[in-house]
Design a protein around this motif. Structure first.
Motif, PDB file in Angstrom:
ATOM      1  N   ALA A 509       0.666  -1.408   0.053  1.00 33.16           N
ATOM      2  CA  ALA A 509       0.114  -0.166   0.117  1.00 33.16           C
ATOM      3  C   ALA A 509       0.857   1.186   0.107  1.00 33.16           C
ATOM      4  O   ALA A 509       2.082   1.346   0.933  1.00 33.16           O
ATOM      5  N   PRO A 510       0.602   2.297  -0.919  1.00 35.89           N
ATOM      6  CA  PRO A 510       1.394   3.669  -0.628  1.00 35.89           C
ATOM      7  C   PRO A 510       1.110   4.000   0.737  1.00 35.89           C
ATOM      8  O   PRO A 510       0.439   4.169   1.495  1.00 35.89           O
ATOM      9  N   ARG A 511       2.413   4.678   0.930  1.00 35.17           N
ATOM     10  CA  ARG A 511       2.653   5.393   2.368  1.00 35.17           C
ATOM     11  C   ARG A 511       3.022   6.851   2.073  1.00 35.17           C
ATOM     12  O   ARG A 511       3.274   7.337   1.110  1.00 35.17           O
ATOM     13  N   PHE A 512       2.795   7.262   3.460  1.00 35.27           N
ATOM     14  CA  PHE A 512       3.334   8.944   3.600  1.00 35.27           C
ATOM     15  C   PHE A 512       4.760   8.818   4.454  1.00 35.27           C
ATOM     16  O   PHE A 512       5.055   7.932   5.276  1.00 35.27           O
ATOM     17  N   CYS A 513       5.490   9.915   4.377  1.00 37.36           N
ATOM     18  CA  CYS A 513       6.579  10.015   5.039  1.00 37.36           C
ATOM     19  C   CYS A 513       6.705  11.496   5.688  1.00 37.36           C
ATOM     20  O   CYS A 513       6.882  12.601   4.601  1.00 37.36           O
ATOM     21  N   SER A 526       6.023  21.072   8.491  1.00 39.22           N
ATOM     22  CA  SER A 526       6.823  20.421   7.797  1.00 39.22           C
ATOM     23  C   SER A 526       6.246  19.454   6.403  1.00 39.22           C
ATOM     24  O   SER A 526       5.150  19.163   6.685  1.00 39.22           O
ATOM     25  N   ASP A 527       7.181  19.324   5.611  1.00 38.07           N
ATOM     26  CA  ASP A 527       6.644  18.326   4.376  1.00 38.07           C
ATOM     27  C   ASP A 527       6.029  17.170   4.667  1.00 38.07           C
ATOM     28  O   ASP A 527       6.629  16.298   5.670  1.00 38.07           O
ATOM     29  N   VAL A 528       5.245  16.790   3.881  1.00 40.96           N
ATOM     30  CA  VAL A 528       4.696  15.290   3.949  1.00 40.96           C
ATOM     31  C   VAL A 528       4.857  14.936   2.638  1.00 40.96           C
ATOM     32  O   VAL A 528       4.304  15.447   1.640  1.00 40.96           O
ATOM     33  N   SER A 529       5.742  13.833   2.286  1.00 45.87           N
ATOM     34  CA  SER A 529       5.739  13.151   1.258  1.00 45.87           C
ATOM     35  C   SER A 529       4.830  11.898   0.995  1.00 45.87           C
ATOM     36  O   SER A 529       4.493  11.301   1.918  1.00 45.87           O
ATOM     37  N   LEU A 530       3.957  12.031  -0.061  1.00 52.46           N
ATOM     38  CA  LEU A 530       3.106  10.829  -0.246  1.00 52.46           C
ATOM     39  C   LEU A 530       3.715  10.194  -1.627  1.00 52.46           C
ATOM     40  O   LEU A 530       3.890  10.726  -2.697  1.00 52.46           O
ATOM     41  N   ASN A 548       1.956  20.492   3.999  1.00 52.11           N
ATOM     42  CA  ASN A 548       2.934  20.545   2.830  1.00 52.11           C
ATOM     43  C   ASN A 548       3.159  19.359   2.002  1.00 52.11           C
ATOM     44  O   ASN A 548       4.039  18.740   2.459  1.00 52.11           O
ATOM     45  N   VAL A 549       2.367  19.001   1.043  1.00 55.31           N
ATOM     46  CA  VAL A 549       2.313  17.695   0.470  1.00 55.31           C
ATOM     47  C   VAL A 549       3.023  17.788  -0.797  1.00 55.31           C
ATOM     48  O   VAL A 549       3.071  18.592  -1.659  1.00 55.31           O
ATOM     49  N   ASN A 550       3.870  16.940  -1.001  1.00 54.85           N
ATOM     50  CA  ASN A 550       4.849  16.521  -2.154  1.00 54.85           C
ATOM     51  C   ASN A 550       4.374  15.258  -2.754  1.00 54.85           C
ATOM     52  O   ASN A 550       4.551  14.053  -1.912  1.00 54.85           O
ATOM     53  N   LEU A 551       4.517  14.764  -3.805  1.00 52.09           N
ATOM     54  CA  LEU A 551       4.280  13.309  -4.380  1.00 52.09           C
ATOM     55  C   LEU A 551       5.504  12.876  -5.080  1.00 52.09           C
ATOM     56  O   LEU A 551       6.295  13.600  -5.498  1.00 52.09           O
ATOM     57  N   VAL A 552       5.676  11.513  -4.461  1.00 57.04           N
ATOM     58  CA  VAL A 552       7.026  10.956  -4.926  1.00 57.04           C
ATOM     59  C   VAL A 552       6.900   9.617  -5.610  1.00 57.04           C
ATOM     60  O   VAL A 552       5.928   8.718  -5.388  1.00 57.04           O
ATOM     61  N   ASP A 553       7.771   9.386  -6.828  1.00 58.55           N
ATOM     62  CA  ASP A 553       7.775   8.448  -7.461  1.00 58.55           C
ATOM     63  C   ASP A 553       9.162   7.846  -7.795  1.00 58.55           C
ATOM     64  O   ASP A 553      10.012   8.595  -7.337  1.00 58.55           O
ATOM     65  N   GLY A 554       9.338   6.803  -8.630  1.00 59.31           N
ATOM     66  CA  GLY A 554      10.798   6.319  -8.990  1.00 59.31           C
ATOM     67  C   GLY A 554      11.525   5.873  -7.847  1.00 59.31           C
ATOM     68  O   GLY A 554      11.014   5.472  -6.755  1.00 59.31           O
ATOM     69  N   TRP A 555      12.927   6.156  -8.072  1.00 55.26           N
ATOM     70  CA  TRP A 555      13.751   5.729  -6.916  1.00 55.26           C
ATOM     71  C   TRP A 555      13.668   6.309  -5.536  1.00 55.26           C
ATOM     72  O   TRP A 555      14.234   5.993  -4.674  1.00 55.26           O
ATOM     73  N   SER A 556      12.957   7.595  -5.904  1.00 50.44           N
ATOM     74  CA  SER A 556      12.957   8.409  -4.600  1.00 50.44           C
ATOM     75  C   SER A 556      11.959   7.651  -3.567  1.00 50.44           C
ATOM     76  O   SER A 556      11.520   8.000  -2.285  1.00 50.44           O
TER      77      SER A 556
END
Length: 594
Positions: A509-513, A526-530, A548-556
């Motif tokens: 399942a996709p996670r947040f950090c 602070s940032d929340v990576s989704l 403050n959300v940012n979407l993350v894909d790939g090797w990240s």
């Protein structure tokens, strides 16, 4: 949930049957839960998993096999782990029905003071990770030996346990994809860190996927540990090369620091725990049997996960959030509750977690009912909190995690790390491993609980976990990766408890950090990576709440951790079955013993 399923196992057998579950193949990794009745290994690297199975087949138990996996991962994933780092271990003893904990972290040199660091030109808030001042005494070698001696079956020797890793290092092994990526990313660092960079390179470069990497010097190191025990690492050639390298760059470590760790050995500690009282699952919304989550105590950050679970308990008790089992998984409401609970938890633990030998014990105070209730008051169901500060409890990417179980019902939840990738990336001559940079976890602020001091252990990010129902094992699990680890512990556990996910579904399942609990600049959150895969509408809803959300894909996506899980299940016939999952964000797999 199947009516024939044991209430203690909480496992839905129909989830693996397409006839009963039309979403059987919904997970993006297309991996099935792996099941077996004997031993099981779940780790981030297939060759390391095979090493663990080999030791189980020789009569070793979960602890023996865990050390075999740890050593093999040093060979196959040195970009994440190694004997030059630290380790922590939780062990479930099936006969005693008890969880034991080992703290295998090393200490700062006895000569290291804040003043000495300032004199050396280190002026910031922490020790730079590429400085050899950040090297603390490596604790992994001692932890490996002590795990086998104190928790092992007694049927295999340390030489037997290390044999698969020695074979891999000596004969060579093909590099897997994510390891190749991480190794390549650190090539410049390795070359700059020490005169012995060639020991970690292939013809002067980071090895690529499919290339065969031999590590004869690491094999030699393992042989010395296998034949001489801890003395082979903390005294003699290896110790001398460690100290020589550190002192050549102005470091403060002496042979006496390594000898002191040899004399002290790995510390067996009392695990800390919290019983989460809202474990109702999909199809069993009235269930109130608590799930007790176990973590290693400070100086590790496992307390963060327990504190977050306690806050979530309070929020549900007080009606500030609804029953999480009734809220759609990874909806904005669900994610907001988890994000905020973890953010509040981090604010406290990032301040109070430190070496308990050098600071007061705050575990009981932080997990007290009164304190959890006070911290839960900080939660706003409509918006993200800002300007959080630590409370006063006295008054109220880059690690390997793996899990191993055996046919006797024992489980070993084990984690090993260099801290940041290769750590310092500095290689002691002829040793074949890099030195950790765990000392970067100290705070260089006089009076701070985690301020550097002689012989002190720093704040540690690496944390194995276990969950029990009563005195019966439920899960042996963990999610590796810096400050993501307690966040991953909470997310995958609640996916199972509240939404009926299998272990593999929970990992997929996709996670947040989130950032480690501190507010951002100018009062912003602070940032929340989704992770890509979370509904775009949810992303916008969270932004509207102030995240403050940012979407993350790939090797990240490495930042979301790489988890491994093994669940104890009693099947409809009353038989023990291990159900295991392995994270799609790594190269590994779960493997069952035949």
């Amino acid at each position: 949930m199947s009516s024939t399923t044991s209430s203690r196992s909480r496992f839905d057998w129909s989830v693996t049957d397409p006839a009963h579950n039309p979403e059987f193949m919904r997970f993006s990794s297309r991996r099935s839960t792996v099941m077996g009745t004997k031993g099981m290994v779940a780790c981030s690297q297939p060759l390391a998993a095979s090493a663990g199975i080999e030791v189980l087949n020789q009569g070793g138990n979960a602890a023996d096999a865990a050390v075999a996996v740890a050593a093999a991962l040093n060979v196959t994933e040195p970009c994440n782990t190694g004997i030059g780092g630290d380790a922590f271990c939780l062990f479930y003893d099936a006969k005693a029905k008890k969880v034991r904990a080992f703290n295998g972290s090393g200490r700062a040199p006895k000569a290291m003071t804040l003043d000495r660091l300032r004199e050396a030109g280190i002026s910031g808030k922490e020790i730079p990770g590429n400085s050899l001042h950040s090297v603390t005494v490596p604790g992994a070698a001692s932890a490996w030996v002590d795990t086998v001696e104190k928790l092992g079956s007694g049927k295999v020797s340390l030489s037997d346990v290390l044999a698969p890793a020695i074979r891999l290092a000596e004969n060579g092994h093909p590099i897997h994809e994510s390891t190749a990526y991480l190794w390549g990313r650190s090539e410049k660092l390795i070359k700059a860190a020490s005169p012995n960079a060639e020991e970690m390179l292939l013809k002067g470069k980071a090895p690529k996927a499919g290339e065969i990497m031999r590590m004869p010097n690491l094999a030699r190191t393992f042989r010395e540990l296998a034949t001489k025990g801890k003395e082979g690492f903390y005294k003699g050639r290896i110790a001398e090369e460690i100290v020589s390298l550190i002192k050549s760059q102005g470091g403060l470590m002496e042979l006496g620091d390594l000898e002191a760790h040899f004399e002290r050995g790995t510390e067996e500690v009392t695990p800390i725990s919290y019983t989460y009282n809202h474990p109702a699952e999909a199809g069993d919304l009235e269930g109130k049997e608590g799930v007790t989550v176990y973590e290693c105590p400070p100086n590790g950050q496992g307390l963060t996960a327990l504190l977050a679970l306690g806050i979530l308990d309070e929020l549900q008790d007080e009606g500030k959030v609804g029953d999480l089992a009734r809220i759609p998984h990874n909806s904005a409401e669900y994610l907001h509750a988890l994000i905020e609970a973890l953010r509040i938890a981090f604010v406290d633990t990032r301040y109070f977690v430190a070496d308990p030998d050098h600071s007061r014990d705050v575990v009981d105070a932080l997990l007290s009912k009164d304190y959890l209730r006070e911290r839960a008051k900080l939660f706003d169901p409509k918006k993200a909190a800002v300007d959080l500060v630590n409370g006063s409890p006295a008054n109220t990417c880059d690690t390997v995690y793996f899990s191993v179980t055996d046919g006797e019902g024992n489980a070993c939840s084990f984690i090993n790390s260099n801290y940041a990738g290769f750590g310092t990336a500095a290689v002691p001559k002829g040793c074949g491993f890099t030195l950790q940079n765990r000392g970067a976890g100290f705070v260089l602020e006089e009076g701070h609980p985690n301020c550097v001091a002689p012989g002190k252990r720093p704040y540690h990010t690496i944390i194995p976990a276990m969950a029990l129902r009563g005195d019966e094992l439920f899960l042996s699990y963990g999610v590796m990766g810096g400050f993501m680890q307690p966040q991953g512990h909470v997310q995958v556990l609640l996916s199972m408890l509240h939404h009926g996910f299998s272990v593999q579904d929970a990992l997929d399942a996709p996670r947040f950090c989130i950032g480690p609990g501190m507010q951002g600049p100018e009062g912003k959150q602070s940032d929340v990576s989704l992770e890509l895969g979370i509904d775009p509408k949810v992303v916008e809803e969270l932004r509207a709440m102030g995240h403050n959300v940012n979407l993350v894909d790939g090797w990240s996506r490495f930042q979301f951790g790489r988890g491994q899980m093994i669940q104890k299940v009693i099947n409809p016939d009353g038989k023990l079955v291990w159900a295991a999952g392995s994270d799609l964000r790594a190269d590994g797999q779960a493997v069952a013993q035949v």
